[in-house]
Design a protein around this motif. Structure first.
Motif, mmCIF file in Angstrom:
data_model
loop_
_atom_site.group_PDB
_atom_site.id
_atom_site.type_symbol
_atom_site.label_atom_id
_atom_site.label_comp_id
_atom_site.label_asym_id
_atom_site.label_seq_id
_atom_site.Cartn_x
_atom_site.Cartn_y
_atom_site.Cartn_z
ATOM 1 N N ILE A 250 49.261 31.313 45.221
ATOM 2 C CA ILE A 250 47.891 31.020 45.656
ATOM 3 C C ILE A 250 47.071 32.289 45.500
ATOM 4 N N GLU A 251 45.924 32.160 44.863
ATOM 5 C CA GLU A 251 45.067 33.323 44.636
ATOM 6 C C GLU A 251 43.622 32.974 44.968
ATOM 7 N N LEU B 14 45.697 27.647 42.601
ATOM 8 C CA LEU B 14 47.111 27.532 42.918
ATOM 9 C C LEU B 14 47.885 27.282 41.635
ATOM 10 N N SER B 15 49.121 27.702 41.596
ATOM 11 C CA SER B 15 49.939 27.474 40.419
ATOM 12 C C SER B 15 51.396 27.341 40.812
ATOM 13 N N ARG C 84 48.490 24.432 36.929
ATOM 14 C CA ARG C 84 47.441 25.107 37.686
ATOM 15 C C ARG C 84 46.523 24.088 38.363
ATOM 16 N N LEU C 85 46.202 24.384 39.613
ATOM 17 C CA LEU C 85 45.239 23.612 40.392
ATOM 18 C C LEU C 85 44.139 24.590 40.785
ATOM 19 N N GLU C 86 42.978 24.451 40.177
ATOM 20 C CA GLU C 86 41.957 25.489 40.293
ATOM 21 C C GLU C 86 40.717 24.984 41.015
ATOM 22 N N GLY C 87 40.023 25.928 41.657
ATOM 23 C CA GLY C 87 38.758 25.617 42.309
ATOM 24 C C GLY C 87 38.897 24.896 43.635
#
Length: 677
Positions: free
Chosen positions: A145-146, A68-69, A110-113
């Protein structure tokens, strides 16, 4: 796969400007004022009246792993605001990353994973802290969101422990060795031989936990290792052979809360010949038995690409200032205090590439914004001498054309004075035609001179930090057609004169994914000819870590199918410069403020960065060039430029980021180069 989120850009608002589509604990407004949006027509407004609220939205998504970003800009620090999803959170700790040109750019958070389980629930939250100051203003825009992977292929083992749990995370490659632990004290070397391999190129990964405290600790792999005592050595201190690859082991944690986490170390470019390979760990210099480094889950994978040359990480720095510094009385020394030639010293201690910057015509009367560079320095003739010294030291050359008489960056891209005279009185179209021709002729002539002396560069960059364009105003981003013509004029000269050289387009603000997607997307749309994405990455300017840069690099290289090279990076080894005041980099971003700066932290940052670059998938991160490694204090005699009006020196704002200390003595940072390669 991109997931749709309602009112992601805060475009929908009621007649009073209140944001719709999100559940909020109190009403919060959108802004539609000019200059307050990242894209579209509105953004989320943050000020004293629009704060202390939680925005949330339940999104349904396919089970898997998601990144997410959001984009944020603020005129002051946001310290306690958070971006959350399914229990994971990152701080929205941004004041808007301030770039060298003074522009306060939008920062990407960025919020990743993030895991979405079988129920498909993704709970997205944005918490905006209370704002007390009436002068504070900020904006949030473009939540995205990816989906990045499946649940069964998730993670890199960053928080796992033993090989069972790490291996279960879906890591690829063949397990090859048992766990290894080394402890401080005497020199240690442990190794294992792997037989029955198909010849070719390989990549080795291993999970590590290293709290620091070692003088040297590295992983190595090669077909013909020597003895650990240095006899026929291919991996011990000070010696290297082409058939052995080494990777210094980074600290697993720069923050106390990460002390139990594991970090993946990647060794690329391994060549297996004769069906066997030896892998090992070499460590020495640990201060006591409490210094421990653990290794687990060793995996070896044959590369998909087996043609061409094996992977090579180019690591080095900018040497352009060396002649000027020495003429100003600067003396470079090794760690023992003995005088050295800094270029030969760097080549013998891990560097395999240098950057040489060239300006058209320096000197008084040729400056920008009232400041000039002393005549004769940074010009082509000066660069040609440096190129000969570089090749004599066995290193590759990255040649940087600035197409200016002085420093260039996003804030200043001045047409050279001689070229200004040639376009004087011309209309815009005729001026662009003339500048396009001048770029080609100047580039071709310079490269011809480099070829003639046997110093053909391996990499050539067309411009420097051209985020705002080059040869302004003609090649601004408002005139992409003209900018593309300038780029391609330089590229055509490179293709004709140095057909094996790789062409670089160099932009600052490394880590800002969306900026690079937009910029290099426009370059693609306009047919710009280049081979490598060049990026400036400073933890201070971007407020991002090496890991975050690697995540960014993974995305942009995948999008454009081109490798990335860091053209500039810098890091404070002490809080103040030699004159006793803060330098250009007032902190080290996520690595801490000026009070935490140290030579050891500078070294550890570089080790971490090199490892993260090698970990970018498919070997698509190919190098890092330090700036400025050699612009030392030299008793206060070295300056970035001089004032046109009275020749007053402008000071030195980077001597506390160099790779030599104020007295010119080599810093521990050179260990990061020695034990990587």
């Amino acid at each position: 796969m991109t997931v749709t989120i309602d009112n992601a850009g805060f475009e929908t608002a009621d007649s009073n400007g209140v944001v719709q589509g999100w559940t909020t604990t109190r009403a919060i407004h959108a802004s539609s004022e000019p200059g307050t949006v990242y894209s579209g027509k509105r953004s989320l407004l943050i000020n004293r009246e629009n704060s202390d609220t939680l925005l949330s939205q339940d999104v349904h998504a396919k089970p898997g792993i998601y990144d997410l970003s959001l984009m944020v800009w603020a005129n002051g620090p946001l310290k306690d605001s958070r971006f959350e999803a399914n229990g994971d959170a990152v701080p929205i700790a941004s004041a808007g990353a301030v770039q060298i040109d003074g522009e306060k750019t939008w920062d990407e958070i960025r919020l990743e994973g993030v895991r979405v389980e079988a129920d498909g629930e993704l709970d997205v939250r944005i918490y905006v802290e209370p704002i007390a100051s009436p002068d504070f203003v900020g904006y949030i825009d473009d939540v995205a969101i990816e989906r990045t992977g499946d649940l069964d292929a998730a993670g890199d083992g960053g928080e796992a422990g033993a090989s069972g749990s790490v291996g279960a995370s879906g890591r690829s490659g063949m397990p090859i060795w048992q766990p290894v632990t080394v402890r401080g004290g005497d020199m240690q070397d442990q190794r294992a031989r792997i037989d029955g391999l198909e010849d070719g190129y390989y990549t080795l990964t291993v999970m590590t936990r290293n709290p620091g405290g070692w003088r040297q600790c590295y992983v190595y792999a090669g077909s013909e290792p020597g003895e650990p005592d240095g006899t026929g050595d291919s991996h011990a201190t000070g010696l290297a052979r082409d058939d052995v690859r080494r990777a210094a082991v980074p600290r697993n944690a720069f923050r106390p809360q990460d002390k139990d986490k594991w970090k993946r170390v990647t060794v690329r470019g391994i060549v297996v010949s004769g069906g066997s390979l030896t892998v090992g760990v070499h460590a020495e210099g640990g201060t006591g038995s409490d210094v421990v480094c653990e290794f687990d889950d060793w995996r070896l994978e044959r590369d998909v690409r087996q043609d061409g040359e094996p992977y090579r990480l180019y690591i080095g720095g900018d040497i352009t200032e060396v002649p000027y510094v020495i003429d100003q009385g600067g003396v470079f020394r090794d760690e023992h205090g003995e005088p050295v030639d800094p270029i030969a010293f760097a080549g013998a201690n891990g560097w395999n590439i240098v950057r040489i910057r060239v300006f058209n015509e320096t000197g008084k009367g040729h400056g920008g914004d009232g400041w000039y560079i002393p005549g004769g320095y940074h010009e082509v003739a000066d660069g040609l001498k440096l190129a000969r010294r570089t090749k004599a030291a066995g290193m590759a050359i990255q040649w940087s054309f600035h197409y200016s008489d002085t420093w260039t960056n996003p804030g200043i891209q001045m047409v050279p004075h001689a070229w200004q005279r040639k376009i004087e009185g011309l209309g815009d179209d005729a001026a662009v035609d003339m500048l396009e021709r001048l770029v080609y002729e100047y580039t071709a002539d310079t490269l011809d001179r480099l070829n003639a002396q046997g110093t053909t560069p391996e990499f050539v960059s067309i411009g420097n930090e051209t985020r705002s364009g080059m040869l302004l105003p003609y090649g601004s981003l408002d005139h992409w057609d003209a900018l593309a013509r300038f780029y391609n004029a330089g590229a055509r000269a490179v293709r004709e004169l140095c057909p094996d050289a790789k062409i670089i387009i160099h932009v600052d603000d490394g880590g800002n994914t969306r900026r690079y997607m937009e910029y290099f997307g426009a370059a693609r749309d306009h047919g710009v000819d280049y081979d490598v994405i060049g990026s400036s990455f400073y933890p201070f300017w971007t407020q991002k870590s090496a890991k975050q840069f690697a995540q960014f690099a993974t995305k942009v290289t995948h999008e454009f199918g081109k490798p990335i090279m860091i053209m500039e990076t810098g890091f404070n080894w002490t809080g103040n410069n030699g004159a006793g005041y803060p330098g250009q980099l007032t902190n080290n971003g996520p690595y801490g403020g000026p009070e935490t700066s140290s030579p050891e932290l500078q070294r550890d940052f570089l080790i971490d960065l090199f490892n993260e670059l090698r970990g970018v998938p498919d070997g698509m991160a190919i190098g890092d060039l330090y700036w400025d490694p050699v612009m030392i204090y030299a008793n206060g005699n070295v300056h970035w430029s001089y004032r046109e009006s009275d020749d007053m020196p402008g000071g030195n704002v980077v001597d506390n980021t160099a790779l030599f200390d104020f007295d010119g003595r080599a810093l521990p940072a050179f260990d990061a180069y020695r034990y990587n390669g």
